[in-house]
Write a protein that holds these residues in place. Structure first.
Motif, PDB file in Angstrom:
ATOM      1  N   PHE A 235      23.102  32.952  60.797  1.00 35.58           N
ATOM      2  CA  PHE A 235      24.179  32.051  61.249  1.00 35.58           C
ATOM      3  C   PHE A 235      23.977  30.650  60.670  1.00 35.58           C
ATOM      4  O   PHE A 235      24.932  30.009  60.210  1.00 35.58           O
ATOM      5  N   ILE A 236      22.742  30.170  60.675  1.00 33.68           N
ATOM      6  CA  ILE A 236      22.456  28.827  60.169  1.00 33.68           C
ATOM      7  C   ILE A 236      22.845  28.700  58.700  1.00 33.68           C
ATOM      8  O   ILE A 236      23.507  27.732  58.301  1.00 33.68           O
TER       9      ILE A 236
ATOM     10  N   ASN B  82       9.779  16.407  68.968  1.00 29.86           N
ATOM     11  CA  ASN B  82      10.577  15.846  67.884  1.00 29.86           C
ATOM     12  C   ASN B  82      11.671  16.807  67.430  1.00 29.86           C
ATOM     13  O   ASN B  82      12.163  16.722  66.302  1.00 29.86           O
ATOM     14  N   VAL B  83      12.069  17.727  68.305  1.00 24.58           N
ATOM     15  CA  VAL B  83      13.219  18.603  68.074  1.00 24.58           C
ATOM     16  C   VAL B  83      14.504  17.806  68.318  1.00 24.58           C
ATOM     17  O   VAL B  83      14.552  16.941  69.196  1.00 24.58           O
TER      18      VAL B  83
ATOM     19  N   ALA C 187      28.208  22.760  57.929  1.00 15.16           N
ATOM     20  CA  ALA C 187      28.955  22.342  59.124  1.00 15.16           C
ATOM     21  C   ALA C 187      28.070  21.994  60.306  1.00 15.16           C
ATOM     22  O   ALA C 187      28.549  21.376  61.263  1.00 15.16           O
ATOM     23  N   ILE C 188      26.792  22.372  60.270  1.00 14.70           N
ATOM     24  CA  ILE C 188      25.964  22.244  61.476  1.00 14.70           C
ATOM     25  C   ILE C 188      24.796  21.272  61.305  1.00 14.70           C
ATOM     26  O   ILE C 188      23.872  21.269  62.111  1.00 14.70           O
TER      27      ILE C 188
ATOM     28  N   TYR D 177      17.675  22.434  64.260  1.00 18.32           N
ATOM     29  CA  TYR D 177      18.702  23.260  64.901  1.00 18.32           C
ATOM     30  C   TYR D 177      18.385  23.546  66.369  1.00 18.32           C
ATOM     31  O   TYR D 177      19.054  24.354  67.004  1.00 18.32           O
ATOM     32  N   ALA D 178      17.356  22.865  66.884  1.00 17.17           N
ATOM     33  CA  ALA D 178      17.033  22.882  68.318  1.00 17.17           C
ATOM     34  C   ALA D 178      16.852  24.286  68.881  1.00 17.17           C
ATOM     35  O   ALA D 178      17.371  24.621  69.938  1.00 17.17           O
ATOM     36  N   ILE D 179      16.063  25.110  68.166  1.00 13.00           N
ATOM     37  CA  ILE D 179      15.810  26.476  68.638  1.00 13.00           C
ATOM     38  C   ILE D 179      14.309  26.792  68.656  1.00 13.00           C
ATOM     39  O   ILE D 179      13.890  27.891  68.259  1.00 13.00           O
ATOM     40  N   PRO D 180      13.443  25.883  69.124  1.00 11.27           N
ATOM     41  CA  PRO D 180      12.001  26.160  69.061  1.00 11.27           C
ATOM     42  C   PRO D 180      11.588  27.377  69.877  1.00 11.27           C
ATOM     43  O   PRO D 180      10.572  28.006  69.578  1.00 11.27           O
TER      44      PRO D 180
END
Length: 339
Positions: free
Chosen positions: A235-236, A23-24, A242-243, A196-199
């Motif tokens: 960064f996040i 569920n990412v 914006a992200i 943020y799709a970084i698992p």
């Protein structure tokens, strides 16, 4: 549970074309993150901050809280085990179906574990436990309990651990973070890996009262968050507005996807997120999973190992429209194959 989670495609030889098991967010990491990480690559030659202090500052500023309200961890799983350790041997309830690590962590640290069915939750329910784990929105169902604050207020003797790992994937409810200084019996878990799709980086944080965070720090080991993860988190929060994922578009596609699955031989459960629970009308999810992998390169989450679910349950996450259609077509073929 070391194995049995979603996104287990690495265990199979088949080429995976579409992964519905995780569920990412399917769209990948935020634009510019890779360049940011490599611009700080030389920092890996040094030890990271002991408690990710610079990231804690950014998170606390973002939420208008004090740094003492935040504890950064290597993903929500570390947060869960840390809480179970800090409050070991308590009488603990888990709202089910639920992420398996709540139970595993509680049992590891000798909690007396009992379970409460999600469907029995109500704001006036009396919780006969010292601690409770509640995932909201829930995993694996995507359901939301809208009256959490009332439940917390009515059970002041119980410590509530509210897991908001999927809060970015719904428009139906807001975070409880602004309440942490109002309720001394509230701990909130947040994840930075899903939206943020970084698992693969492992990054999350706990938000609570300064008193509870101070207690958790007593059990925290140093350097658990690596320096690349710290820079990613900074960064996040430096680029937060914006992200964000296109949640309205994602949920619109989810509704279209669900509607297109109506012809398949499955029952689909209500969900307020981009992922949802389904159940085969006939057969087992494990067999469907193998069929889809072998014949279509499609991976689903066999959900039969969630406490309270059965052999026919599986979880799907919404992907792009073309990949969603691949699954719709494959399930129609499965229907013909099994009829």
């Amino acid at each position: 549970m070391l194995y049995g989670h979603g996104d287990d495609g690495y265990q199979f030889k088949a080429d995976i074309i579409a992964d519905f098991s995780t569920n990412v967010w399917y769209g990948g990491e935020p634009e510019g993150l890779k360049e940011h990480i490599f611009s700080h690559w030389n920092t890996i030659n040094k030890y990271p901050e002991v408690l990710a202090e610079s990231l804690i500052q950014k998170i606390s500023d973002h939420h208008s809280l004090k740094p003492g309200n935040i504890l950064v961890n290597s993903g929500s799983t570390e947060s869960i085990y840390l809480i179970a350790q800090a409050f070991r041997k308590l009488k603990t309830s888990i709202i089910t179906p639920a992420f398996a690590e709540y139970e595993d962590a509680a049992r590891l640290y000798e909690h007396q574990v009992n379970f409460i069915d999600w469907n029995t939750l109500a704001p006036d329910v009396k919780i006969e436990s010292d601690l409770i784990f509640l995932c909201n929105p829930n995993n694996p169902t995507g359901e939301i309990f809208f009256e959490v604050e009332d439940l917390i207020r009515n059970n002041s003797q119980t410590l509530f651990v509210v897991d908001e790992a999927f809060i970015e994937f719904t428009l139906s409810v807001n975070s409880l973070i602004e309440l942490v200084n109002q309720y001394p019996n509230l701990i909130i878990l947040r994840s930075l890996t899903k939206a943020y799709a970084i698992p693969g980086l492992r990054l999350g944080y706990i938000v609570s009262s300064e008193q509870l965070i101070s207690k958790l720090k007593q059990f925290k080991f140093p350097w658990s968050v690596n320096i690349v993860a710290i820079e990613t988190g900074k960064f996040i929060f430096d680029n937060h507005e914006a992200i964000q994922i296109p949640i309205k578009d994602l949920l619109t596609e989810k509704e279209r996807f669900v509607a297109s699955l109506k012809e398949a031989p499955i029952n689909i459960y209500n969900s307020h997120t981009h992922f949802f629970l389904a159940e085969l009308l006939n057969g087992e999810a494990s067999a469907l999973k193998q069929y889809l992998l072998r014949n279509h390169g499609i991976l689903i989450r066999d959900a039969s190992n969630f406490r309270g679910l059965g052999a026919g349950h599986f979880r799907l996450a919404t992907l792009s429209a073309d990949k969603n259609q691949l699954l719709v077509n494959a399930l129609k073929e499965w229907r013909n194959h099994t009829s």
